[in-house]
Design a protein around this motif. Structure first.
Motif, mmCIF file in Angstrom:
data_model
loop_
_atom_site.group_PDB
_atom_site.id
_atom_site.type_symbol
_atom_site.label_atom_id
_atom_site.label_comp_id
_atom_site.label_asym_id
_atom_site.label_seq_id
_atom_site.Cartn_x
_atom_site.Cartn_y
_atom_site.Cartn_z
ATOM 1 N N LEU A 40 59.929 25.885 45.959
ATOM 2 C CA LEU A 40 59.936 25.134 47.331
ATOM 3 C C LEU A 40 58.957 24.029 47.557
ATOM 4 O O LEU A 40 58.468 24.090 48.620
ATOM 5 C CB LEU A 40 59.711 26.483 48.123
ATOM 6 N N GLY A 41 58.975 23.187 46.675
ATOM 7 C CA GLY A 41 58.221 21.901 47.103
ATOM 8 C C GLY A 41 56.686 21.829 46.418
ATOM 9 O O GLY A 41 56.245 20.727 46.797
ATOM 10 N N LEU A 42 56.280 22.848 46.085
ATOM 11 C CA LEU A 42 54.896 23.131 45.631
ATOM 12 C C LEU A 42 54.635 22.226 44.376
ATOM 13 O O LEU A 42 53.662 21.824 44.318
ATOM 14 C CB LEU A 42 54.605 24.478 45.393
ATOM 15 N N PHE A 43 55.600 22.011 43.814
ATOM 16 C CA PHE A 43 55.526 20.918 42.506
ATOM 17 C C PHE A 43 55.238 19.619 42.750
ATOM 18 O O PHE A 43 54.983 18.934 42.006
ATOM 19 C CB PHE A 43 57.051 21.283 41.520
ATOM 20 N N THR A 44 55.369 19.495 44.021
ATOM 21 C CA THR A 44 55.256 18.031 44.642
ATOM 22 C C THR A 44 53.651 17.594 44.119
ATOM 23 O O THR A 44 53.187 16.617 43.833
ATOM 24 C CB THR A 44 55.250 17.689 45.852
ATOM 25 N N PHE A 45 52.669 18.642 44.388
ATOM 26 C CA PHE A 45 51.328 18.433 44.133
ATOM 27 C C PHE A 45 51.046 18.151 42.520
ATOM 28 O O PHE A 45 50.141 17.465 42.326
ATOM 29 C CB PHE A 45 50.448 19.682 44.470
ATOM 30 N N ILE A 46 51.924 18.797 41.599
ATOM 31 C CA ILE A 46 51.881 18.573 40.180
ATOM 32 C C ILE A 46 52.288 17.126 39.946
ATOM 33 O O ILE A 46 51.499 16.344 39.104
ATOM 34 C CB ILE A 46 52.587 19.508 39.472
ATOM 35 N N VAL A 47 53.200 16.386 40.892
ATOM 36 C CA VAL A 47 53.832 15.378 40.665
ATOM 37 C C VAL A 47 52.737 14.366 40.908
ATOM 38 O O VAL A 47 52.345 13.232 40.262
ATOM 39 C CB VAL A 47 55.174 14.892 41.326
ATOM 40 N N ASN A 48 51.880 14.590 41.999
ATOM 41 C CA ASN A 48 50.959 13.921 42.590
ATOM 42 C C ASN A 48 49.940 13.724 41.748
ATOM 43 O O ASN A 48 49.223 12.703 41.500
ATOM 44 C CB ASN A 48 50.626 14.299 43.983
ATOM 45 N N ALA A 49 49.264 14.901 41.050
ATOM 46 C CA ALA A 49 48.402 14.798 39.880
ATOM 47 C C ALA A 49 48.665 14.148 38.841
ATOM 48 O O ALA A 49 47.800 13.201 38.436
ATOM 49 C CB ALA A 49 48.254 16.456 39.834
ATOM 50 N N PHE A 50 49.857 14.026 38.489
ATOM 51 C CA PHE A 50 50.304 13.265 37.249
ATOM 52 C C PHE A 50 50.246 11.587 37.628
ATOM 53 O O PHE A 50 49.963 11.000 36.939
ATOM 54 C CB PHE A 50 51.695 13.612 37.069
ATOM 55 N N MET A 51 50.657 11.432 39.000
ATOM 56 C CA MET A 51 50.406 9.932 39.328
ATOM 57 C C MET A 51 49.109 9.610 39.336
ATOM 58 O O MET A 51 48.641 8.560 38.892
ATOM 59 C CB MET A 51 51.236 9.733 40.862
ATOM 60 N N LEU A 52 47.986 10.517 39.623
ATOM 61 C CA LEU A 52 46.780 10.188 39.807
ATOM 62 C C LEU A 52 46.278 10.109 38.307
ATOM 63 O O LEU A 52 45.311 9.112 37.923
ATOM 64 C CB LEU A 52 45.962 11.369 40.335
ATOM 65 N N GLN A 53 46.771 11.021 37.471
ATOM 66 C CA GLN A 53 46.362 10.788 36.003
ATOM 67 C C GLN A 53 46.762 9.467 35.323
ATOM 68 O O GLN A 53 45.919 8.809 34.465
ATOM 69 C CB GLN A 53 46.917 11.945 35.123
ATOM 70 N N ILE A 54 47.987 8.873 35.593
ATOM 71 C CA ILE A 54 48.593 7.769 35.194
ATOM 72 C C ILE A 54 47.674 6.634 35.588
ATOM 73 O O ILE A 54 47.363 5.705 35.029
ATOM 74 C CB ILE A 54 50.001 7.398 35.616
ATOM 75 N N THR A 55 47.270 6.821 36.929
ATOM 76 C CA THR A 55 46.344 5.895 37.688
ATOM 77 C C THR A 55 45.054 5.584 36.910
ATOM 78 O O THR A 55 44.564 4.631 36.507
ATOM 79 C CB THR A 55 45.829 5.924 38.873
ATOM 80 N N GLU A 56 44.449 7.001 36.319
ATOM 81 C CA GLU A 56 43.252 6.882 35.529
ATOM 82 C C GLU A 56 43.553 6.067 34.133
ATOM 83 O O GLU A 56 42.816 5.297 33.413
ATOM 84 C CB GLU A 56 42.599 8.449 35.336
ATOM 85 N N TRP A 57 44.736 6.551 33.638
ATOM 86 C CA TRP A 57 44.945 5.896 32.295
ATOM 87 C C TRP A 57 45.042 4.278 32.368
ATOM 88 O O TRP A 57 44.813 3.556 31.409
ATOM 89 C CB TRP A 57 46.233 6.446 31.854
ATOM 90 N N ILE A 58 45.569 4.115 33.342
ATOM 91 C CA ILE A 58 45.758 2.508 33.607
ATOM 92 C C ILE A 58 44.552 1.773 33.963
ATOM 93 O O ILE A 58 44.014 0.660 33.380
ATOM 94 C CB ILE A 58 46.793 2.064 34.842
ATOM 95 N N ALA A 59 43.661 2.302 34.682
ATOM 96 C CA ALA A 59 42.492 2.034 35.137
ATOM 97 C C ALA A 59 41.212 1.943 34.166
ATOM 98 O O ALA A 59 40.568 1.060 33.977
ATOM 99 C CB ALA A 59 41.807 2.713 36.251
ATOM 100 N N GLU A 60 41.502 2.834 33.131
ATOM 101 C CA GLU A 60 40.334 2.742 31.975
ATOM 102 C C GLU A 60 40.564 1.420 31.204
ATOM 103 O O GLU A 60 39.301 0.707 31.068
ATOM 104 C CB GLU A 60 40.591 3.979 31.081
ATOM 105 N N PRO A 61 41.527 0.941 30.925
ATOM 106 C CA PRO A 61 41.540 -0.200 29.844
ATOM 107 C C PRO A 61 41.241 -1.511 30.717
ATOM 108 O O PRO A 61 40.810 -2.367 30.161
ATOM 109 C CB PRO A 61 43.272 -0.365 29.366
#
Length: 130
Positions: A73-94
């Motif tokens: 019922l849409g709660l998985f959106t928070f997991i998708v947003n957390a994944f986008m945040l994790q991808i941001t960290e992976w890009i920012a580190e290098p």
């Protein structure tokens, strides 16, 4: 252009608030030697990366995760947003940007909730002229 700058500012404030609220997310540099200007530049650059990740990758991930979003019922959106945040960290580190997330599960998920709430509040408060 004005709308783009407002969105980057909203993302920057939301990311900054998430680092204050969630203990596992930080803009930690080389310690106390970080100047105020260096931190602001880091936050703005990470906000730019976060905006690009949300613009390019998020629609694809949301499409592929549609069944999970329907089942939760849409709660998985928070997991998708957390994944986008994790991808941001992976890009920012290098790139040498001091943005770290300790653990995906709970740090990134709680930060995603905080970023969503802060972004929503700021989007309601700030004008959105086209």
């Amino acid at each position: 252009m004005k709308r783009f700058l407002i969105r980057v500012g909203i993302n920057a404030v939301a990311l900054w608030v998430s680092t204050l609220v969630v203990s596992g997310v930080s803009f930690s540099g080389s310690g106390d030697s970080d100047t105020w200007t260096a931190r602001v530049v880091t936050i703005v650059l990470v906000a730019l990366i976060f905006g690009l990740v949300n613009a390019v990758i998020r629609p694809i991930v949301k499409f592929l995760s549609f069944p999970a979003m329907v089942l939760t019922l849409g709660l998985f959106t928070f997991i998708v947003n957390a994944f986008m945040l994790q991808i941001t960290e992976w890009i920012a580190e290098p790139l040498g940007l001091a943005f770290t997330i300790d653990h995906f599960w709970w740090s990134a998920v709680f930060a995603a909730v905080v970023i969503t709430v802060v972004s929503w509040v700021l989007s309601v408060v700030l004008p959105d002229d086209d």
